[in-house]
Design an enzyme around this catalytic site. Structure first.
Site, PDB file in Angstrom:
ATOM      1  N   HIS A   1     -26.138   9.188 -33.606  1.00 17.30           N
ATOM      2  CA  HIS A   1     -25.077  10.200 -33.588  1.00 17.30           C
ATOM      3  C   HIS A   1     -25.574  11.478 -34.248  1.00 17.30           C
ATOM      4  CE1 HIS A   1     -22.128   6.559 -33.751  1.00 17.30           C
ATOM      5  NE2 HIS A   1     -22.635   6.734 -32.545  1.00 17.30           N
TER       6      HIS A   1
ATOM      7  N   SER B   1     -26.151   6.047 -37.158  1.00 16.67           N
ATOM      8  CA  SER B   1     -25.298   7.203 -37.395  1.00 16.67           C
ATOM      9  C   SER B   1     -25.640   7.848 -38.732  1.00 16.67           C
ATOM     10  CB  SER B   1     -23.821   6.782 -37.323  1.00 16.67           C
ATOM     11  OG  SER B   1     -22.976   7.917 -37.332  1.00 16.67           O
TER      12      SER B   1
ATOM     13  N   ASP C   1     -19.222   1.604 -34.555  1.00 17.08           N
ATOM     14  CA  ASP C   1     -19.983   1.715 -33.305  1.00 17.08           C
ATOM     15  C   ASP C   1     -21.221   0.821 -33.342  1.00 17.08           C
ATOM     16  OD1 ASP C   1     -20.612   2.659 -30.742  1.00 17.08           O
ATOM     17  OD2 ASP C   1     -21.948   4.193 -31.563  1.00 17.08           O
TER      18      ASP C   1
END
Length: 355
Positions: A197, A170, A290
């Site tokens: 992401h 991310s 995540d």
């Protein structure tokens, strides 16, 4: 006695007066953000960052005198401050500049908000303000070259080459992934599947940029594609990527309320089910958690698991959670992960023991 909470100071840098006014209106409409200055070019942004000390900077990519990339480079060198890049276009040339800025230390990149008359304007504005609030919390430091860190002892000699490596990444991920792929080569070693992401509209451009920078054949995944050794596939934006029972890539829609789509947990958990002990999972830099639960699934199935080291992370959130729940068996820098992938490539077929 009522305590007045200090607002988060935002510096906006954009050469367009219309864009500066629109961005200012969006930011000022947020309850906890305030615009403390506006710059017309990168040079002004550098000077104003030094003088005003904003909590976060919203930086246009293309500006006269000094563009957003060079401004970001100087700010991160002289006055480390979180920078969010904005682009007026998702054309490849514009995206290349945005991702180069990320490589220089910017934390995120997204497309400029559209006209207030657009039906999606309110959602876009809300997402922008949320991102600014989150990025303002990141402690930005001058980065060091982690290449020498691989000289540390890596207790992995007894492990065998995995069939697939699943990665969740991310904030700060584009730079980390550059290092991960730095020394690897095509058509060798395990397949590598990645969830990164990204803002809407940036996935295809990011994959193209990363492929160009690393010299590897890196592509977005397609539904039903069979997984093959040596390939690199990224999840497209707005869909989950997973591995089916027949070891093909599956793309599926997102459910309402999901924070991340694609999600690293979806990918890593599916890899654990499909490959078991022949899987490897990696959780790279990023906010939140995540990937941590999915990494634990891989470790529980007997696979190899790695979390990015704290000192090499832009944001030590996802890897921290992976370590906290004992999902990560190893903690490595991106360069160390790259060299591990090179070892896999040199050894050859999946399942063979490392020397």
């Amino acid at each position: 006695m009522v305590t007045e909470h200090r607002k988060i100071g935002v510096l906006i840098a954009d050469d367009s007066l219309v864009c500066r006014e629109l961005l200012t209106a969006i930011v000022e409409d947020d309850a906890v953000l305030e615009v403390i200055g506006t710059a017309r070019n990168g040079r002004e942004a550098v000077d104003m960052t030094h003088d005003l000390r904003p909590a976060v900077i919203l930086m246009d990519v293309h500006m006269p005198e000094m563009d957003g990339v060079e401004a970001t480079r100087r700010i991160l060198r002289d006055t480390p401050t979180p920078v969010v890049m904005i682009s007026a276009s998702t054309g490849q040339a514009e995206l290349d500049l945005s991702f180069t800025a990320l490589d220089c230390g910017a934390l995120a990149a997204l497309q400029k908000p559209v006209s207030p008359n657009d039906p999606h304007f309110d959602q876009v504005a809300d997402d922008l303000c949320r991102l600014l609030r989150l990025m303002a919390e990141v402690k930005v430091v001058r980065r060091r070259d982690p290449s020498a860190a691989f000289r540390e002892t890596l207790p992995i000699q007894a492990q065998s080459v995995p069939s697939v490596v699943a990665v969740a990444s991310s904030t700060g991920g584009p730079t980390a992934l550059l290092d991960v792929f730095a020394d690897t080569r095509d058509n060798a070693g395990p397949a590598i599947l990645v969830v990164q992401h990204l803002a809407k509209g940036f996935a295809e451009g990011f994959v193209s940029w990363l492929s160009e920078r690393t010299g590897r054949d890196i592509r977005l995944a397609t539904h039903g594609e069979r997984i093959q050794s040596g390939q690199v596939r990224f999840a497209p934006t707005g869909v989950h990527m997973s591995v089916g029972a027949n070891r093909t890539l599956q793309l599926s829609g997102c459910q309402p309320g999901q924070i991340h789509c694609p999600a690293g947990d979806v990918l890593l958990s599916s890899v654990a089910r499909a490959y078991g002990s022949s899987a490897m999972g990696v959780v790279l830099t990023g906010m939140g958690a995540d990937g941590a639960a999915g990494l634990l699934d891989i470790r529980s199935a007997g696979g190899m698991t790695v979390a990015q080291s704290e000192d090499s992370c832009v944001v030590y959130g996802m890897p921290r959670r992976a370590v906290e729940i004992k999902a990560a068996a190893k903690v490595l820098s991106p360069r160390q992960i790259s060299q591990l992938l090179v070892r896999f490539s040199n050894v050859g077929r999946p399942g063979k023991a490392l020397a």
